[in-house]
Scaffold this motif. Structure first.
Motif, PDB file in Angstrom:
ATOM      1  N   GLU A 221      30.146  38.225  53.899  1.00  0.00           N
ATOM      2  CA  GLU A 221      31.192  37.368  54.474  1.00  0.00           C
ATOM      3  C   GLU A 221      30.612  36.454  55.551  1.00  0.00           C
ATOM      4  N   VAL A 226      33.090  33.513  53.920  1.00  0.00           N
ATOM      5  CA  VAL A 226      34.223  33.789  53.033  1.00  0.00           C
ATOM      6  C   VAL A 226      34.891  35.086  53.482  1.00  0.00           C
ATOM      7  N   ARG A 227      36.082  35.305  52.968  1.00  0.00           N
ATOM      8  CA  ARG A 227      36.773  36.572  53.203  1.00  0.00           C
ATOM      9  C   ARG A 227      36.869  37.311  51.886  1.00  0.00           C
ATOM     10  N   ILE A 228      36.383  38.556  51.873  1.00  0.00           N
ATOM     11  CA  ILE A 228      36.350  39.369  50.646  1.00  0.00           C
ATOM     12  C   ILE A 228      37.230  40.594  50.850  1.00  0.00           C
ATOM     13  N   SER A 229      38.233  40.720  50.039  1.00  0.00           N
ATOM     14  CA  SER A 229      39.108  41.894  50.118  1.00  0.00           C
ATOM     15  C   SER A 229      38.796  42.844  48.958  1.00  0.00           C
ATOM     16  N   LYS A 264      38.225  34.936  42.236  1.00  0.00           N
ATOM     17  CA  LYS A 264      38.176  33.907  43.275  1.00  0.00           C
ATOM     18  C   LYS A 264      39.581  33.371  43.525  1.00  0.00           C
ATOM     19  N   LEU A 265      40.118  33.585  44.730  1.00  0.00           N
ATOM     20  CA  LEU A 265      41.459  33.119  45.072  1.00  0.00           C
ATOM     21  C   LEU A 265      41.450  31.646  45.475  1.00  0.00           C
ATOM     22  N   ASN A 266      40.487  31.244  46.295  1.00  0.00           N
ATOM     23  CA  ASN A 266      40.289  29.849  46.708  1.00  0.00           C
ATOM     24  C   ASN A 266      38.874  29.725  47.261  1.00  0.00           C
ATOM     25  N   LYS A 268      37.770  29.929  50.143  1.00  0.00           N
ATOM     26  CA  LYS A 268      37.459  30.796  51.282  1.00  0.00           C
ATOM     27  C   LYS A 268      37.770  32.283  51.031  1.00  0.00           C
ATOM     28  N   GLU A 269      38.412  32.601  49.911  1.00  0.00           N
ATOM     29  CA  GLU A 269      38.855  33.997  49.705  1.00  0.00           C
ATOM     30  C   GLU A 269      38.465  34.511  48.322  1.00  0.00           C
ATOM     31  N   GLN A 271      38.735  38.236  45.960  1.00  0.00           N
ATOM     32  CA  GLN A 271      39.353  39.556  45.840  1.00  0.00           C
ATOM     33  C   GLN A 271      38.614  40.397  44.820  1.00  0.00           C
TER      34      GLN A 271
END
Length: 273
Positions: A221, A226-229, A264-266, A268-269, A271
């Motif tokens: 991250e 990026v943000r990884i959930s 890939k959500l967008n 920056k995110e 999942q």
């Protein structure tokens, strides 16, 4: 001796000598002395007025001599874009594509001794190589310096950004210097001042030695911004090994043992599920 004192002395003398002065003579004496008194007072008034005014104008002259800023007499070229992008080719061969509502300013002698410009807005820069004259951009709050390269510059957004495609870039901001290599990015905003990270496609090397999965994800991250959930149950799972590749490659390898798929959500995110 003042005229007032002389007037008093004259009358005392006449009184002591018991001289007799008729009314007409008396009036003439008084009018003569009063006339002299008025002239003397007028002269004094003019003197003090002049004494006050001359230093005042002197101060004004000194103020405008020393306080007035020097005028830059060098001629400048100004290029601006409106609703549509506009490409500008400079005398050194550099090509700058101005995004809508952007502005480029440079001196008429650009390229003679230096290559310095001022820029506001957004633009794609393809800078001609010249090791003797670095290309320096004043971006209003931070500076970008290159020798010859291709990069994108966003000066007007809340998040300032320099994204490098080729060559090497030096970014100066509030006394801090950051160097960028291809596929590296610099941003600055209220939450992340002077943040340096990598494009998601840039290959990087990571080594994990019995590292918690949560810590490995955090390193990715920070490196790629990026943000990884992911499911909380995998936080304490262990990851070991040395890996090289872009973000998708590394994330796929360390998540494979847990059968987690990437979505890939967008920009920056991401999942994992």
């Amino acid at each position: 001796m003042s005229l007032e004192n002389e007037f008093e002395k004259t009358w005392k003398k006449v009184s002591e000598e018991q001289h007799t002065i008729d009314d007409i003579t008396d009036r003439k004496i008084r009018e003569g002395i009063n006339s002299k008194i008025r002239r003397e007072k007028k002269i004094k008034k003019l003197y003090w007025t002049a004494a006050a005014v001359i230093p005042f104008f002197g101060l004004l002259i000194l103020y405008y001599t020393f306080q007035k800023p020097a005028t830059d007499i060098r001629q400048k070229y100004v290029y601006e874009s409106r609703e549509t992008p506009k490409a500008i080719k400079l005398s050194d061969g550099s090509v700058i594509k101005l995004m809508p509502y952007s502005k480029l300013t440079l001196n008429k002698d650009f390229g003679d001794k230096n290559r310095e410009i001022e820029f506001t807005g957004q633009g794609n820069f393809s800078i001609a190589k010249d090791k003797t004259k670095p290309f320096r951009i004043d971006a209003g709050g931070f500076y970008v310096q290159v020798l010859g390269t291709h990069f994108f510059l966003d000066q007007k957004s809340e998040e300032k950004k320099v994204e490098l495609f080729e060559g090497k870039v030096k970014v100066e901001h509030l006394g801090k210097v950051t160097y960028l290599l291809p596929k590296e990015i610099w941003i600055s905003n209220s939450h992340q001042p002077d943040y340096h990270y990598y494009d998601k496609e840039k290959p990087m090397s990571f080594t994990f030695n019995h590292t918690d999965y949560s810590e490995a994800i955090q390193q990715l991250e920070e490196a790629y911004n990026v943000r990884i959930s992911y499911p909380d149950e995998y936080r304490s799972k262990k990851v070991s090994g040395s890996f090289t590749g872009n973000l998708n490659d590394i994330l796929s390898i360390i998540s494979y043992p847990f059968n987690l798929k990437i979505e890939k959500l967008n920009e920056k995110e991401i999942q994992l599920k």
